[in-house]
Design a protein around this motif. Structure first.
Motif: not given
Length: 256
Positions: A6-29
């Motif tokens: 994912g780092s090809r479109c995400m900056a290397p400095g991103a501090q949270v991995d994709l799974i955390s984003y998906l999990s948080g967004a899924g729980l919110a939905a």
């Protein structure tokens, strides 16, 4: 591995991995779905019939939850992609010397516009079947009907107001998310220790819920116009004029 890919479109400095984003967004939905259903009915002008106030409230918030899987999928991947790519794009632009304002706004606008266009058929179909009088059994049946009666272009009907709300909605949502990140307590457990991942996921869900509510409230008028376009198949200008003629300015907060 998924983070490196994912780092090809995400900056290397991103501090949270994709799974955390998906999990948080899924729980919110998942938490927000009954409220989203009620808002969709209100914004679209669908009739929630019932002999009492509580009976009507049950229609708005209670089952049946038509299209719940498709709605949760659409909300989850869209919000996760927007927040993840926006964060990464901001980091990359800052590293390249861009101003903080440009680094915050431009990636958010670009990725949210793309996501909005890709998601539009799911959005139209899932909102259509929230009508309590809808005869469509689910999302697939609704999309087949739209395609049969309006063609392929009908699946993307209402995209203009949907994209028009993208700029204010997600710029504000990302600003709220960043503000919440500063306000929320940092994980007390170090990375890799028991409890760290759950603390990160809880914080991610809280940020997603707060950002989603702020963005949705700001762009409610465009949601009303888009949903009315779904219901009537009218053009943008015709829909707006009709709403102003029949409801005046009150349509701006319908369904809030």
């Amino acid at each position: 591995a998924s983070h490196r890919a994912g780092s090809r479109c995400m900056a290397p400095g991103a501090q949270v991995d994709l799974i955390s984003y998906l999990s948080g967004a899924g729980l919110a939905a998942l938490v927000n779905f009954p409220l989203w259903k009620a808002a969709a009915i209100g914004q679209s002008g669908f009739t929630a019939q019932g002999p009492t106030f509580f009976a009507r409230l049950k229609v708005l918030l209670g089952p049946p939850y038509k299209g719940v899987a498709a709605t949760l999928f659409g909300m989850t991947w869209a919000r996760a992609a927007i927040f993840y790519c926006a964060d990464a794009g901001r980091d990359r632009m800052l590293a390249l010397g861009a101003s903080p304002a440009a680094a915050t706004a431009l990636p958010a606008v670009g990725i949210s516009t793309l996501v909005q266009v890709v998601n539009q058929p799911i959005v139209r179909g899932t909102i259509t079947i929230q009508d309590p009088s809808s005869r469509h059994a689910g999302l697939v049946a609704a999309l087949r009907h739209i395609h049969a009666t309006r063609g392929v272009s009908g699946l993307w009907h209402g995209t203009v107001p949907a994209v028009a709300k993208t700029v204010p909605k997600y710029v504000v949502a990302i600003w709220v998310k960043d503000a919440m990140q500063e306000l929320l307590p940092k994980p007390t457990a170090p990375p890799g220790a028991p409890g760290h991942r759950s603390q990160v996921l809880q914080a991610s869900a809280v940020k997603s819920i707060a950002a989603g509510v702020a963005g949705a409230a700001l762009t409610n008028p465009l949601d009303v116009i888009r949903n009315e376009m779904f219901k009537t198949d009218e053009a943008l200008g015709e829909t707006t004029r009709r709403l102003l003629r029949r409801e005046g300015a009150s349509f701006l907060w319908r369904g809030v």
